[in-house]
Design a protein around this motif. Structure first.
Motif, short mmCIF file in Angstrom:
data_model
loop_
_atom_site.label_atom_id
_atom_site.label_comp_id
_atom_site.label_asym_id
_atom_site.label_seq_id
_atom_site.Cartn_x
_atom_site.Cartn_y
_atom_site.Cartn_z
N PRO A 141 0.79 -1.23 0.00
CA PRO A 141 0.00 0.00 0.00
C PRO A 141 0.82 1.28 0.00
CG PRO A 141 0.00 -0.98 2.17
CD PRO A 141 0.68 -1.96 1.26
N ASP A 142 2.16 1.16 0.01
CA ASP A 142 2.99 2.37 0.05
C ASP A 142 3.29 2.91 -1.35
OD1 ASP A 142 4.71 0.46 -0.90
OD2 ASP A 142 6.20 0.67 0.70
N GLY A 143 2.70 2.28 -2.38
CA GLY A 143 2.89 2.77 -3.74
C GLY A 143 4.21 2.41 -4.36
N SER A 144 4.97 1.51 -3.75
CA SER A 144 6.28 1.14 -4.27
C SER A 144 6.18 0.20 -5.46
CB SER A 144 7.11 0.46 -3.16
OG SER A 144 6.47 -0.74 -2.74
N GLY A 145 5.02 -0.37 -5.67
CA GLY A 145 4.85 -1.34 -6.74
C GLY A 145 5.36 -2.72 -6.39
N GLU A 146 5.72 -2.92 -5.14
CA GLU A 146 6.28 -4.19 -4.66
C GLU A 146 5.17 -5.11 -4.18
OE1 GLU A 146 10.16 -5.25 -1.95
OE2 GLU A 146 8.83 -3.67 -1.30
N TYR A 147 5.30 -6.40 -4.50
CA TYR A 147 4.32 -7.37 -4.03
C TYR A 147 4.61 -7.74 -2.58
CZ TYR A 147 2.39 -8.00 -8.69
OH TYR A 147 1.75 -7.78 -9.89
N LEU A 148 3.57 -8.10 -1.87
CA LEU A 148 3.69 -8.37 -0.44
C LEU A 148 4.18 -9.79 -0.19
CD1 LEU A 148 0.60 -6.54 1.11
CD2 LEU A 148 2.97 -5.81 0.95
N LEU A 149 5.49 -9.96 -0.29
CA LEU A 149 6.17 -11.20 0.08
C LEU A 149 6.85 -11.00 1.43
CD1 LEU A 149 7.65 -12.03 -3.41
CD2 LEU A 149 5.78 -13.22 -2.28
N PRO A 150 7.19 -12.07 2.14
CA PRO A 150 7.73 -11.92 3.51
C PRO A 150 8.91 -10.97 3.64
CG PRO A 150 7.21 -14.20 3.08
CD PRO A 150 7.02 -13.48 1.78
N GLY A 151 9.80 -10.92 2.63
CA GLY A 151 10.96 -10.06 2.72
C GLY A 151 10.80 -8.72 2.04
N ALA A 152 9.56 -8.36 1.69
CA ALA A 152 9.31 -7.11 0.97
C ALA A 152 9.75 -5.90 1.80
CB ALA A 152 7.83 -6.99 0.63
N GLU A 153 10.20 -4.86 1.11
CA GLU A 153 10.65 -3.64 1.78
C GLU A 153 9.55 -3.06 2.66
OE1 GLU A 153 13.26 -0.57 2.88
OE2 GLU A 153 13.59 -2.52 1.93
N TYR A 154 8.32 -3.19 2.21
CA TYR A 154 7.19 -2.69 2.99
C TYR A 154 7.16 -3.34 4.37
CZ TYR A 154 2.38 -2.18 4.59
OH TYR A 154 1.27 -1.93 5.36
N PHE A 155 7.35 -4.66 4.40
CA PHE A 155 7.33 -5.37 5.67
C PHE A 155 8.59 -5.06 6.49
CE2 PHE A 155 4.28 -8.44 3.61
CZ PHE A 155 3.21 -8.11 4.42
N ARG A 156 9.73 -4.89 5.81
CA ARG A 156 10.97 -4.62 6.53
C ARG A 156 10.87 -3.32 7.31
NH1 ARG A 156 15.02 -3.37 3.77
NH2 ARG A 156 16.51 -3.81 5.41
N LYS A 157 10.30 -2.30 6.69
CA LYS A 157 10.15 -1.02 7.37
C LYS A 157 9.25 -1.16 8.60
CE LYS A 157 10.72 1.81 3.19
NZ LYS A 157 10.03 2.71 2.23
N ASP A 158 8.14 -1.83 8.43
CA ASP A 158 7.21 -1.99 9.54
C ASP A 158 7.75 -2.94 10.60
OD1 ASP A 158 4.44 -1.18 10.39
OD2 ASP A 158 4.22 -3.36 10.51
N PHE A 159 8.52 -3.92 10.16
CA PHE A 159 9.18 -4.87 11.06
C PHE A 159 10.07 -4.11 12.04
CE2 PHE A 159 12.27 -7.98 12.38
CZ PHE A 159 11.63 -9.22 12.32
N GLN A 160 10.93 -3.25 11.50
CA GLN A 160 11.86 -2.49 12.34
C GLN A 160 11.11 -1.50 13.24
OE1 GLN A 160 14.89 -0.75 9.81
NE2 GLN A 160 15.23 -2.68 8.74
N LYS A 161 10.07 -0.89 12.71
CA LYS A 161 9.27 0.05 13.49
C LYS A 161 8.59 -0.69 14.65
CE LYS A 161 5.52 3.44 12.88
NZ LYS A 161 4.45 2.83 13.66
#
Length: 489
Positions: A141-161
């Motif tokens: 949902p961040d508009g990066s065009g990335e699919y939601l896989l376990p290692g996706a950047e979207y999840f990495r950011k939220d993981f660290q947060k």
């Protein structure tokens, strides 16, 4: 962790035939511990592999929701998982954040926690297919065009947060680093075309025209395949084991430091590994029904003893970095021994058991700030918490416990009197209790290895000599707290 294929299992069974016995227990939480820690934490984060995520081996035919959770447990709160049970028990609003997933290793943890490591990691098995997908057909949902896989950047950011904002984290990871990882390597070898396949095809054709039972034919074909692949396995397995175990030992402290760098004040509970797949129904234990099948190890005590020895060795190697790290970093190590399993994952009662162990091991808000020299995560913290809370031992001053100081004869006598509720135990009138204490010191020492065994044996002899309490500078106050706790419980 994920269960291995039949071929992989056959390899391990060929290497070592193991068995064991089990004690079933009621799946009930320690309500006193729940009451003590209820509302202590507000922001609970779950990290770890499939055991942590709640992946289950059993599937309910009549429950679509359970089946979905069973198959897609990555970053999902699975009802009945130990994290779900824990959150429901002690978090006031019952909330939690789930960032655990099947197949997770310390490598994946570092990938999620470190930007530099994520940019350079070239591990062949990074987010191996045994990691279940999350929403592979949906865009972040961040508009990066990335699919939601376990290692996706979207999840990495939220993981660290999520790590940075948590006040309670439970971490259960390690089994895939060298256990399941080895299975992945073996599976890959079997999947690749090799000379064994040609041998199997020829054997199948020959045996198909024979009068042998079909089951026997299948067994022979399987053995042929294993035999044909054995040279490759013997070449690859040592290197795979060295890589998996080596990375586990190397990455553990780095991963823990990553967590504390993001959140220095977090309460971190690290769950030790237990004998999961070795304890599953593959050696005659039906975890779903909670009972032994085919007689189990009761028919072969020698086999059961072999199982116990092998499991003890494997768990000792696997849990060493976790146990050592507790003193280095100050987190709390949670021993999960006793968990019941279905194949390679805990059954429903097993998840409740793990949740209970976590709740019971949570630092006591009062005791955790009482002693400067026994902070949460200290080797003897839980033992000291127990003996102080139950009035068995006291500190050596207002803010010290002196865990490394030797136990004096007077302190031993006072603690023993407090445990058995008498004033004349030291005179030899309570011989049964004295014997129990001596045995608990002996068995407690065994758990600490050979040196602990010698200490325990020496103290056992000294305690029993003329029923007099003589410590002989044998045991430290920290060790004694451990023994007293075992004796009392």
């Amino acid at each position: 962790m994920r269960k291995v294929t039949r071929k992989t299992l056959a390899v391990f069974l060929a290497l070592a035939m193991v068995s064991g016995t089990f004690v079933c227990f009621a799946a009930e939480l320690n309500q006193d511990a729940v009451n003590k820690h209820y509302g202590q934490f507000e922001n609970y984060l779950l990290l770890g592999d499939s055991v942590a995520s709640g992946y289950r081996d059993e599937v309910s035919d009549n429950d679509a929701d359970f089946n979905e959770a069973n198959n897609e447990s990555t970053y999902y709160r699975v009802p009945g998982s130990y994290a779900d049970v824990l959150a429901n028990a002690i978090i006031a609003d019952k909330s939690m954040t789930a960032y655990a997933g099947p197949g997770y290793r310390t490598i994946e943890m570092r990938y999620m926690l470190e930007d530099d490591f994520a940019a350079t990691c070239e591990d062949e098995y990074l987010f191996w297919p045994s990691h279940l997908y999350v929403y592979e057909d949906q865009l972040a949902p961040d508009g990066s065009g990335e699919y939601l896989l376990p290692g996706a950047e979207y999840f990495r950011k939220d993981f660290q947060k999520s790590v940075a904002e948590a006040d309670l984290i439970t971490l259960g990871v390690g089994g895939n680093d060298w256990g399941a990882y080895l299975g992945w390597v073996v599976n890959k070898i079997f999947a690749e075309k090799n000379i064994a396949d040609e041998y199997v095809e020829m054997l199948q054709e020959v045996m198909a025209n024979s009068n042998l039972d079909l089951g026997s034919i299948e067994d022979i074909v399987e053995i042929a395949h294993l035999a044909g692949a054995l040279p490759t396995l013997l070449e690859e397995i040592p290197a795979a084991l060295e890589y998996g175990l080596g990375n586990f030992y190397k990455n553990w402290d780095i991963m823990i430091q990553d967590i504390y760098d993001l959140n220095p004040d977090v309460t971190l509970m690290v769950l030790g590994m237990s004998d999961n797949s070795l304890k599953g129904k593959y050696y005659d234990y039906n975890g779903v029904e909670g009972e032994l099948v085919n007689g189990g190890a009761e028919e072969d005590p020698a086999k059961a003893q072999l199982m116990s020895t092998i499991v003890g060795f494997i768990m000792g190697v696997g849990n060493k970095p976790m146990i050592d790290g507790a003193e280095t970093f100050g987190y709390t190590y949670v021993d999960t021994d006793g968990t019941t399993y279905v194949d390679s994952h805990p059954d429903a009662a097993g998840h409740v058991f793990i949740a209970n162990k976590i709740i019971e091991a949570l630092p006591d808000p009062e005791i955790s700030t009482m002693f400067n020299d026994v902070a949460p995560g200290h080797k003897y913290y839980n033992d000291v918490e127990y003996v102080v809370t139950n009035g068995i031992m006291t500190g050596t001053s207002e803010n010290t416990f002196s865990p490394d100081a030797y136990l004096t004869t007077g302190q031993l006598a006072a603690a023993f009197n407090a445990m058995v509720g008498t004033n004349d135990s030291t005179s030899g009138t309570d011989k049964v209790s004295v014997l129990k204490l001596a045995i608990s010191f002996f068995t407690g020492g065994i758990k600490d290895g050979f040196s602990g065994l010698i200490k325990g044996f020496k103290l056992c002899v000294e305690v029993m000599s003329d029923n007099d309490f003589k410590t002989g500078a044998t045991v430290t106050r920290g060790e004694a707290a451990s023994y007293f706790r075992a004796f009392s419980e």
